[in-house]
Design an enzyme around this catalytic site. Structure first.
Site, mmCIF file in Angstrom:
data_model
loop_
_atom_site.group_PDB
_atom_site.id
_atom_site.type_symbol
_atom_site.label_atom_id
_atom_site.label_comp_id
_atom_site.label_asym_id
_atom_site.label_seq_id
_atom_site.Cartn_x
_atom_site.Cartn_y
_atom_site.Cartn_z
ATOM 1 N N HIS A 1 -2.050 -5.430 1.372
ATOM 2 C CA HIS A 1 -3.296 -6.128 1.072
ATOM 3 C C HIS A 1 -2.944 -7.528 0.580
ATOM 4 C CE1 HIS A 1 -7.267 -6.950 -0.758
ATOM 5 N NE2 HIS A 1 -6.561 -7.503 -1.727
ATOM 6 N N ASN B 1 -2.111 0.116 7.018
ATOM 7 C CA ASN B 1 -1.752 -1.238 7.455
ATOM 8 C C ASN B 1 -0.898 -2.013 6.436
ATOM 9 O OD1 ASN B 1 -3.772 -1.778 5.669
ATOM 10 N ND2 ASN B 1 -4.917 -3.146 7.010
ATOM 11 N N TYR C 1 -12.103 -2.687 -3.978
ATOM 12 C CA TYR C 1 -12.721 -2.755 -2.651
ATOM 13 C C TYR C 1 -14.245 -2.734 -2.715
ATOM 14 C CZ TYR C 1 -8.202 -2.319 -0.241
ATOM 15 O OH TYR C 1 -6.944 -2.544 0.253
ATOM 16 N N PHE D 1 -15.507 2.797 6.955
ATOM 17 C CA PHE D 1 -14.109 3.047 6.599
ATOM 18 C C PHE D 1 -13.876 3.085 5.090
ATOM 19 C CE2 PHE D 1 -14.477 -1.587 7.273
ATOM 20 C CZ PHE D 1 -13.944 -2.087 6.094
ATOM 21 N N GLU E 1 -9.584 -10.118 -8.008
ATOM 22 C CA GLU E 1 -8.604 -9.046 -7.779
ATOM 23 C C GLU E 1 -7.376 -9.111 -8.703
ATOM 24 O OE1 GLU E 1 -7.729 -9.364 -3.590
ATOM 25 O OE2 GLU E 1 -9.737 -8.734 -3.008
ATOM 26 N N LYS F 1 0.826 -1.208 0.000
ATOM 27 C CA LYS F 1 0.000 0.000 0.000
ATOM 28 C C LYS F 1 0.866 1.267 0.000
ATOM 29 C CE LYS F 1 -4.030 -2.271 2.074
ATOM 30 N NZ LYS F 1 -4.965 -2.311 3.241
HETATM 31 P P1 IDP Z 1 -7.922 -7.138 5.261
HETATM 32 O O1 IDP Z 1 -7.098 -6.133 4.475
HETATM 33 O O2 IDP Z 1 -7.151 -7.668 6.437
HETATM 34 O O3 IDP Z 1 -8.500 -8.228 4.405
HETATM 35 P P2 IDP Z 1 -10.590 -5.987 5.336
HETATM 36 O O4 IDP Z 1 -11.556 -6.178 6.451
HETATM 37 O O5 IDP Z 1 -10.864 -6.696 4.054
HETATM 38 O O6 IDP Z 1 -9.138 -6.338 5.910
HETATM 39 O O7 IDP Z 1 -10.512 -4.426 5.074
HETATM 40 C C1 IDP Z 1 -9.873 -3.911 3.922
HETATM 41 C C2 IDP Z 1 -9.015 -2.739 4.317
HETATM 42 O O8 IDP Z 1 -9.852 -1.695 4.795
HETATM 43 C C3 IDP Z 1 -8.036 -3.001 5.474
HETATM 44 O O9 IDP Z 1 -6.844 -3.611 5.070
HETATM 45 C C4 IDP Z 1 -7.816 -1.598 6.005
HETATM 46 O O10 IDP Z 1 -6.907 -0.879 5.154
HETATM 47 C C5 IDP Z 1 -9.198 -0.983 5.850
HETATM 48 N N1 IDP Z 1 -10.004 -1.122 7.065
HETATM 49 C C6 IDP Z 1 -10.716 -2.197 7.448
HETATM 50 N N2 IDP Z 1 -11.378 -1.986 8.602
HETATM 51 C C7 IDP Z 1 -11.071 -0.716 8.952
HETATM 52 C C8 IDP Z 1 -11.448 0.114 10.068
HETATM 53 O O11 IDP Z 1 -12.196 -0.280 10.972
HETATM 54 N N3 IDP Z 1 -10.910 1.365 10.081
HETATM 55 C C9 IDP Z 1 -10.075 1.835 9.106
HETATM 56 N N4 IDP Z 1 -9.703 1.097 8.043
HETATM 57 C C10 IDP Z 1 -10.194 -0.163 7.968
HETATM 58 MG MG MG Z 2 -9.953 -8.180 2.898
#
Ligand code: IDP
Ligand code: MG
Length: 147
Positions: free
Chosen positions: A115, A112, A49, A57, A126, A9
């Site tokens: 992905h 974070n 997404y 979010f 994807e 990212k």
């Molecule tokens: P993942 O990346 O671990 O699969 P997902 O639940 O699919 O997690 O969420 C996609 C992305 O959305 C996350 O990697 C993160 O960047 C963002 N995200 C998910 N939940 C939150 C949240 O509660 N606050 C802010 N960003 C979030």
């Molecule tokens: Mg995910």
């Protein structure tokens, strides 16, 4: 052999951590079959997404992922989808185990690091966002017989 998609990212690119994150997958013995460095358009980010549309979010997520270039990498290996998810750690870096990528390189849910596709179905949706079949390189990796 199974395939998956990871995306380093914008925070990872800006912090100069691409090589260190990629090294973990190379060290593990996964085979890199595609690289694409790109800045996502809003449309592409929304496609990637789509399953999160409507969540609180979602707007900041689209802004984050389009804020700078990303590095998309296609990987091949045994159970690579699940193994990569395990190597990434929990979504929130604060909850991700030390030793995982998010646990070692991240501090905040908003940024974070990485992905990774979470299922075969997600991979099928994807991977084509970044790679056409011809972009994925077929080759024998010497060390793959050992890993
Ligand atoms: P993942 O990346 O671990 O699969 P997902 O639940 O699919 O997690 O969420 C996609 C992305 O959305 C996350 O990697 C993160 O960047 C963002 N995200 C998910 N939940 C939150 C949240 O509660 N606050 C802010 N960003 C979030
Ligand atoms: Mg995910």
């Amino acid at each position: 052999m199974e395939r998956t998609l990871i995306i380093l990212k914008p925070d990872t690119v800006q912090r100069g951590l691409m090589g260190r994150v990629i090294s973990r997958f190379e060290d593990r013995g996964f085979k890199i079959i595609g690289f694409k460095f790109a800045r996502l358009s809003t449309e592409t980010a929304e496609e990637l997404y789509a399953t999160h549309k409507g969540k609180p979010f979602y707007p900041p997520l689209i802004e984050y992922i389009t804020s700078g270039p990303v590095l998309a990498v296609a990987l091949e290996g045994h159970d690579v989808i699940e193994e990569v998810r395990a190597m990434m750690g929990k979504t929130n870096p604060r909850e991700a185990a030390p030793g995982s990528i998010r646990g070692d390189f991240g501090q905040r849910m908003e940024f974070n690091v990485i992905h990774g596709s979470d299922s075969q179905e997600s991979v099928e949706r994807e991977l084509p966002v970044f790679f056409s079949p011809d972009d994925l390189v077929k080759y024998d990796m010497e060390k793959s017989r050992w890993s």
